[in-house]
Structures are given as C-alpha cells and as structure tokens.
Design a protein around this motif. Structure first.
Motif, mmCIF file in Angstrom:
data_model
loop_
_atom_site.group_PDB
_atom_site.id
_atom_site.type_symbol
_atom_site.label_atom_id
_atom_site.label_comp_id
_atom_site.label_asym_id
_atom_site.label_seq_id
_atom_site.Cartn_x
_atom_site.Cartn_y
_atom_site.Cartn_z
ATOM 1 N N ASP A 13 0.809 -1.221 0.000
ATOM 2 C CA ASP A 13 0.000 0.000 0.000
ATOM 3 C C ASP A 13 0.843 1.272 0.000
ATOM 4 N N ASP A 14 1.946 1.290 0.733
ATOM 5 C CA ASP A 14 2.784 2.484 0.767
ATOM 6 C C ASP A 14 3.348 2.807 -0.617
ATOM 7 N N LEU A 16 2.042 1.769 -3.554
ATOM 8 C CA LEU A 16 0.935 2.144 -4.435
ATOM 9 C C LEU A 16 0.508 3.589 -4.186
ATOM 10 N N ALA A 17 0.528 4.023 -2.934
ATOM 11 C CA ALA A 17 0.199 5.412 -2.614
ATOM 12 C C ALA A 17 1.244 6.356 -3.205
ATOM 13 N N ASN A 19 2.997 5.743 -5.806
ATOM 14 C CA ASN A 19 2.779 5.738 -7.249
ATOM 15 C C ASN A 19 1.633 6.648 -7.640
ATOM 16 N N GLU A 20 0.592 6.686 -6.823
ATOM 17 C CA GLU A 20 -0.523 7.598 -7.101
ATOM 18 C C GLU A 20 -0.035 9.038 -7.138
ATOM 19 N N HIS A 21 0.786 9.398 -6.166
ATOM 20 C CA HIS A 21 1.352 10.744 -6.117
ATOM 21 C C HIS A 21 2.218 11.003 -7.354
ATOM 22 N N ALA A 23 1.996 9.567 -10.281
ATOM 23 C CA ALA A 23 1.149 9.618 -11.477
ATOM 24 C C ALA A 23 0.411 10.942 -11.620
ATOM 25 N N GLU A 24 0.149 11.623 -10.495
ATOM 26 C CA GLU A 24 -0.555 12.909 -10.549
ATOM 27 C C GLU A 24 0.201 13.962 -11.342
ATOM 28 N N THR A 25 1.523 13.873 -11.346
ATOM 29 C CA THR A 25 2.333 14.854 -12.085
ATOM 30 C C THR A 25 3.181 14.177 -13.169
#
Length: 172
Positions: A13-14, A16-17, A19-21, A23-25
């Motif tokens: 989860d850490d 993946l989180a 990666n979300e950040h 992917a935002e930029t």
C-alpha cells in the motif's frame, strides 16, 4: 525449504500510494522508447548510483542495464545489442563502482551471509564475485568492443563510479 512468503493486499500500500502521487504529475507519456542521447549504461544495482543524474541525462536519454557488479553478463550483452541496433545507442558506458559488495567479498563470504539471512544453505549459489575490478572492467569493455554486432557500431568506454564523491573516472 520453506514455503514462499504470501502477501496481503496491504503489503504494498505504501508503494501504491507513492505511485498515485507520482502519477498525478507524470509527464513522461509519449516517449518513443529510443535513447535520445544515444547512450547505454551498464552499471550495478546499487541504489547509491543514479545513472541518469550522474551523467546529466534525463528520462528518455539513455538505456540502462543494472546487475550486481555492473558486469557485461549475457543478459546485458543482449540488451546492448538490441539498444545499438534498435534503440539509437551509439555510446556505451560500463560503470562498476567503489565499495561494491561483489568486489569486496569472497564467493564464500557472500554465500555464508546470504545463507545466514535465508536460514538455509546458500553454498551452492554462485554470486560471481569480482576479485579484480579493473581486470573485470577491461574484460567487459573488450567483450563489447569485439562483439560483431556492437564493436564498430558504438563507442565503448569503461568507467568507475565513486560512491563517496559521485564522480566517474575513465578506466578503459
């Protein structure tokens, strides 16, 4: 031998989180996969090495192949042949580094250390230690320069990366 460790959905989860950040930029979409600076780098998997940054390169500029010791293994050779013929590479740097575990331990020491960590005998596993980094680097550079699918199509250089200063120096 013990059973392989199973994972739970939360184990990553850490990451993946993160990666979300990321992917935002994300701004690397649309790259064509070739090495725009014409560079390929064979180096060690050591996380103290930032291959692009150490050469002033950016994503999309180079092809990078990493393995323990930064050696030109059969897999690295395969990658370099493909990079030279299909991915715009015309210069190849082989870059091992100072204070490398595979160059500062014997085969037996690494087998013992891994065995202790694993809790099982690792004496059967070959870690391909490097007893002489300079000789290994010269050999790897020769392998690339003399390869019929690489030698005349790319410039090959051997360098040593200093993990304490961030500098590389020409060795071969």
């Amino acid at each position: 031998m013990s059973e392989p460790t199973t994972t739970t959905p939360a184990d990553f989860d850490d990451l993946l989180a993160a990666n979300e950040h990321f992917a935002e930029t994300f701004d690397l979409a649309g790259f064509d996969g070739v090495a725009h600076a014409g560079i390929a780098i064979v180096t060690c998997m050591d996380s103290r090495i930032a291959p692009l940054a150490m050469l002033g390169l950016h994503p999309g500029d180079a092809k990078i192949f990493r393995n323990p010791g930064g050696r030109v293994t059969p897999q690295a050779l395969e990658a370099i042949v493909l990079a030279v013929h299909l991915l715009n590479v015309n210069r190849v740097l082989v870059v091992p580094h100072t204070r490398c575990a595979v160059a500062s331990n014997t085969e037996e020491e690494l087998q013992r250390r891994v065995g202790e960590s694993a809790g099982v005998d690792a004496s059967w596993h070959d870690f391909n230690v490097v007893t002489d980094q300079q000789a290994a680097l010269e050999h790897d550079v020769h392998v690339l320069r003399s390869h019929p699918l690489i030698g005349e199509r790319a410039l090959i250089g051997g360098f040593m990366y200093d993990v304490d200063t961030g500098r590389i120096s020409r060795q071969a």
